[in-house]
Design an enzyme around this catalytic site. Structure first.
Site, PDB file in Angstrom:
ATOM      1  N   LYS A  11      -1.130   4.731  -5.827  1.00  0.00           N
ATOM      2  CA  LYS A  11      -1.025   4.613  -7.289  1.00  0.00           C
ATOM      3  C   LYS A  11      -2.034   3.589  -7.861  1.00  0.00           C
ATOM      4  CE  LYS A  11       3.832   6.083  -7.465  1.00  0.00           C
ATOM      5  NZ  LYS A  11       5.201   5.780  -8.001  1.00  0.00           N
ATOM      6  N   HIS A 117       3.373   7.107  -3.927  1.00  0.00           N
ATOM      7  CA  HIS A 117       4.290   8.224  -4.133  1.00  0.00           C
ATOM      8  C   HIS A 117       4.379   9.005  -2.828  1.00  0.00           C
ATOM      9  CE1 HIS A 117       6.067  11.935  -5.772  1.00  0.00           C
ATOM     10  NE2 HIS A 117       5.231  12.555  -4.953  1.00  0.00           N
TER      11      HIS A 117
END
Ligand code: GDP
Length: 140
Positions: A11, A117
Site C-alpha cells: 500500500k 492487502h
C-alpha cells in the site's frame, strides 16, 4: 494442499517509506513466490471498484483516498495454501491486534495505512488477481 495464488498489494504508506523490498523479503522468507508484480498508481475508479465490497462501510471514502494517495505494488503470490499463508504473514487488519513478527505489527502505520492487502479467500483471490493481471503477466 494444492498450490494456490493470492493477490497482494503493498500500500501507499509502504511505497512512501521505501520498504517494498523489506516486505517482499518477508513474503519470500515465508515461502510465498512473487510470480507477478507491478508498481502502479490506482485511479479513483479503480480503487472504488476494487473495494466495492466495502462501499457501505464508513471508512470507504477514506480508504479509497488513501489507496490513491501514492503508488502501490500489486503482486500475485504463489504457494501451497497461499491465501491463508499470506494472511498469516500480514497479521491482523489493525496493527495493534497483529501478532508480533507480522508485517502489520512491525511495519504498519495505522488501521487504515496498514502496509499490505491480501485476498481473504480463494474465490476472492481469483477475482482480485484477474482485476490486475492477465494470464500472460503471471509467470510461475
Ligand atoms: P483486511 O482484509 O485485513 O485488509 O481488512 P478489511 O477487508 O476489513 O478492510 C480493508 C482495508 O480497509 C483494511 O486493510 C484497512 O486498510 C481499511 N480499514 C479496515 N477497517 C477500517 C476502519 O475501521 N477505519 C479505516 N479508516 N480503515 C479501515
Amino acid at each position: 494442499m494444492a498450490v494456490e495464488q493470492t493477490l497482494s498489494i503493498i500500500k501507499p504508506d509502504a511505497t512512501r517509506r521505501n520498504i517494498t523490498g523489506a516486505i517482499n523479503a518477508r513474503l519470500e522468507e515465508a515461502g510465498l513466490r512473487i510470480v507477478a508484480q507491478k508498481r502502479i498508481r490506482l485511479g479513483r475508479d479503480q480503487a472504488e471498484a476494487f473495494y466495492d465490497v466495502h462501499k457501505e462501510r464508513p471508512f470507504y471514502d477514506s480508504l479509497c483516498e488513501f489507496m490513491t494517495s501514492g503508488p502501490v505494488v500489486v503482486q500475485v503470490l504463489e504457494a501451497e495454501n497461499a491465501v491463508a499463508l499470506n494472511r498469516e504473514v500480514m497479521g491482523a487488519t489493525n496493527p495493534a491486534d497483529a501478532a508480533p513478527g507480522t508485517i502489520r505489527a512491525d511495519l504498519a502505520e495505522s488501521l487504515e495505512a496498514n502496509s499490505v492487502h491480501g485476498s481473504d479467500s480463494p474465490d476472492n483471490a481469483a477475482r482480485e488477481v484477474a482485476f490486475f493481471f492477465s494470464d500472460e503477466e503471471i509467470v510461475g
